[in-house]
Every structure is written in structure tokens, then in C-alpha cells.
Scaffold this active site. Structure first.
Site, PDB file in Angstrom:
ATOM      1  CB  THR A   1      33.636  28.746  -4.691  1.00 40.19           C
ATOM      2  OG1 THR A   1      33.692  29.430  -5.943  1.00 40.19           O
ATOM      3  CG2 THR A   1      32.909  29.613  -3.690  1.00 40.19           C
TER       4      THR A   1
ATOM      5  CE  LYS B   1      31.882  32.587  -7.070  1.00 37.49           C
ATOM      6  NZ  LYS B   1      32.483  31.285  -7.442  1.00 37.49           N
TER       7      LYS B   1
ATOM      8  CE  LYS C   1      31.028  25.469  -2.610  1.00 40.66           C
ATOM      9  NZ  LYS C   1      32.186  25.270  -3.520  1.00 40.66           N
TER      10      LYS C   1
END
Length: 289
Positions: A98, A173, A241
Site C-alpha cells: 500500500t 485502496k 500510514k
């Protein structure tokens, strides 16, 4: 059977690489920054160990990676001894990290210049999804490369979709994480409110989960949340994050994410409570402190 390399054997990459070897039946070479982890994987699953990403990638049909962030990704791809220095023409690099859409586009361009393809392919489903081989994979890149790679990706996936050109997988995502953040906060507030009202949370969830309020988070996390246990999945540090990536992208494209920004700060509070490694459902702990 394909010739495959996998770079990064963390909580996600370790089982994903295993599915490529055991379920997919592929010839797998692994690389990990901490060599002992790669040695452990080879001892458990067979295959081969490489000392650098370039060594792992040399001659392979497909190279996968699942690392921490943009900088980690660059270190295993375009840096000295990175995989991009050794990949053969016509091969495909599939990145399950990611990361930002920006780095995905950067690496796709670099791959094209070298004669191979790059797919950004972040995953959803957490550690359990990786271990059970039922991840959702959101892919950005070229249709031909996607068609070539999909049968290999299927070894660790339940759902694989091409979302658009380079970067589209990462953007998808981001949407996934934006939606989860709001859902978990809402579920946390609902459980907190129910407790304060003196209701039996199990009875409440049994009823409302069958209606419009139902969600995966409600079905799979309400019991552990109600019990004050937060050791069941995606860590708060990782979520922050990811939300940081979402907020940075929103700054670039002009999207307004007020709830996401607020929940990100709530997770910051959880970190300050010592919950850096608690799972994302620990937003309830912040309400109950």
C-alpha cells in the site's frame, strides 16, 4: 508453473509467497531485508533464497513485492541491487504494497523504459486474508500485463480487479481505507453509546447487523471490541500510514475528506495511549478512556 520472486516477507508477504509456492505450484525465490526471515520461509516451504532483490528477480517471469512504504518500495526496485536492474524483458512486476499512486506511476514508467510491465496491486483483507489466500487485489496498469499476471495472483486472492492505468490500484485502496475509517468510528460510537445506555450489546448487534447498519466490521469485530480486546488485525500504525497517503492524495486532487482527517487524529490519540500495534477497532478504547 511460472518462475516467481517475492520481495518482503512481513505478516502479509510471508503467507502470500507461500500460497504462490504451495497453492499456485510456482517456482518461488524469496528476498527479505532480514535474512533470517527468508531462511525460515525456505526451510518451511522450499524454494530458493536470494541475497538481493536483483538476484531474486533475475530471469523471473513475475516479481512480487510487499514492503512498507514508498521509500521501501524504491529500495527494492530502482535502487542499487534493486529488482529493476535485473528483470528480463517481457516480465511483470506486481507490487502489493500500500503506497502512493505517485510512486506507482513513477515505477510503471521506469519499467516500461526497461522493457517490462509494472502493476500496482495493493491488497485488502488483512493478515487473516493473506494467511487464508482470500485477499482482494486492486490493480492498476496495462490490460495485457494484468491478463498475464492474474492467474498467478489468483493463488492468494479471492477477488482481483483491474481498476485502470498505473496508480488506479493505489487510488482504489485509498477509497477502501477511507470507507473503513468511517465505518469503524461509527461502530465504536454505537457500541459506546449502547454501553452507556445500559443495553446488551450482543442483542443489539444481533438485530441491527441484519439491517442497513450491517457491515464486515460489525460482524467480525463487535465481539472483540465489546470485550476490550484489540489484537485481531490491521495495526493502528499501518492505518495511520494509509490514511496519510489518502490525505496527501486529497491535497493533490482537491477531494475533501473531513471525516477521514478527523478519524486519523483519533488514531493518533490511540497511538498516544500505547495502542500503536492495536488493531483498527481500538477507536472504541479512545472513547472509553
Amino acid at each position: 508453473m511460472a518462475s516467481v520472486a517475492f520481495l518482503g516477507l512481513g505478516v502479509m508477504g510471508y503467507p502470500m509467497a507461500a500460497h504462490l509456492k504451495n497453492k499456485g505450484g510456482h517456482d518461488v525465490t524469496v528476498y527479505n531485508r532480514t535474512r533470517a526471515k527468508a531462511e525460515q520461509w525456505v526451510a518451511q516451504h522450499g524454494g530458493a533464497l536470494a541475497l538481493t532483490p536483483a538476484q531474486a528477480a533475475e530471469g523471473k517471469d513475475f516479481v512480487f513485492s510487499c514492503v512498507g512504504n514508498d521509500d521501501d518500495l524504491r529500495s527494492v526496485t530502482t535502487a542499487k541491487d534493486g529488482a529493476f536492474q535485473a528483470m528480463k524483458r517481457g516480465s511483470v512486476y506486481i507490487d502489493n504494497t500500500t503506497a502512493s499512486a505517485e510512486v506507482a506511476r513513477e515505477l510503471a514508467e521506469a519499467a516500461q523504459e526497461r522493457g517490462f510491465s509494472f502493476l500496482d496491486a495493493p491488497v485488502s483483507g488483512g493478515q487473516a486474508g493473506a494467511e487464508n489466500g482470500v485477499l482482494t487485489v486492486m490493480v492498476g496498469g496495462d490490460q495485457a500485463a494484468f491478463d498475464k499476471a492474474r492467474p498467478v495472483i489468483d493463488a492468494y486472492a479471492r477477488m482481483v480487479g483491474l481498476m485502470g492505468p498505473a496508480g488506479a490500484g493505489q487510488l482504489t485502496k485509498m477509497i477502501n481505507q477511507i470507507c473503513i475509517a468511517g465505518l469503524v468510528q461509527g461502530l465504536s460510537e454505537g457500541i459506546h453509546f449502547g454501553k452507556k445506555a445500559g443495553l446488551d450489546i450482543e442483542k443489539v448487534i444481533d438485530v441491527i447487523s441484519k439491517g442497513a447498519a450491517g457491515s464486515w466490521q460489525m460482524e467480525n469485530r463487535h465481539k472483540t471490541m465489546n470485550a476490550g480486546k484489540y489484537d485481531f488485525g490491521f495495526a493502528v500504525d499501518w492505518m495511520r500510514k494509509d490514511l496519510g497517503i489518502c490525505l496527501d492524495e486529497a491535497d493533490r486532487n482537491g477531494a475533501r475528506l473531513p471525516v477521514t482527517a478527523l478519524v486519523d487524529q483519533f488514531y493518533k490519540d490511540v497511538q498516544a495511549m500505547g495502542g500503536r500495534r492495536w488493531d483498527t477497532s481500538s477507536l472504541l478504547a479512545r472513547l472509553e478512556k
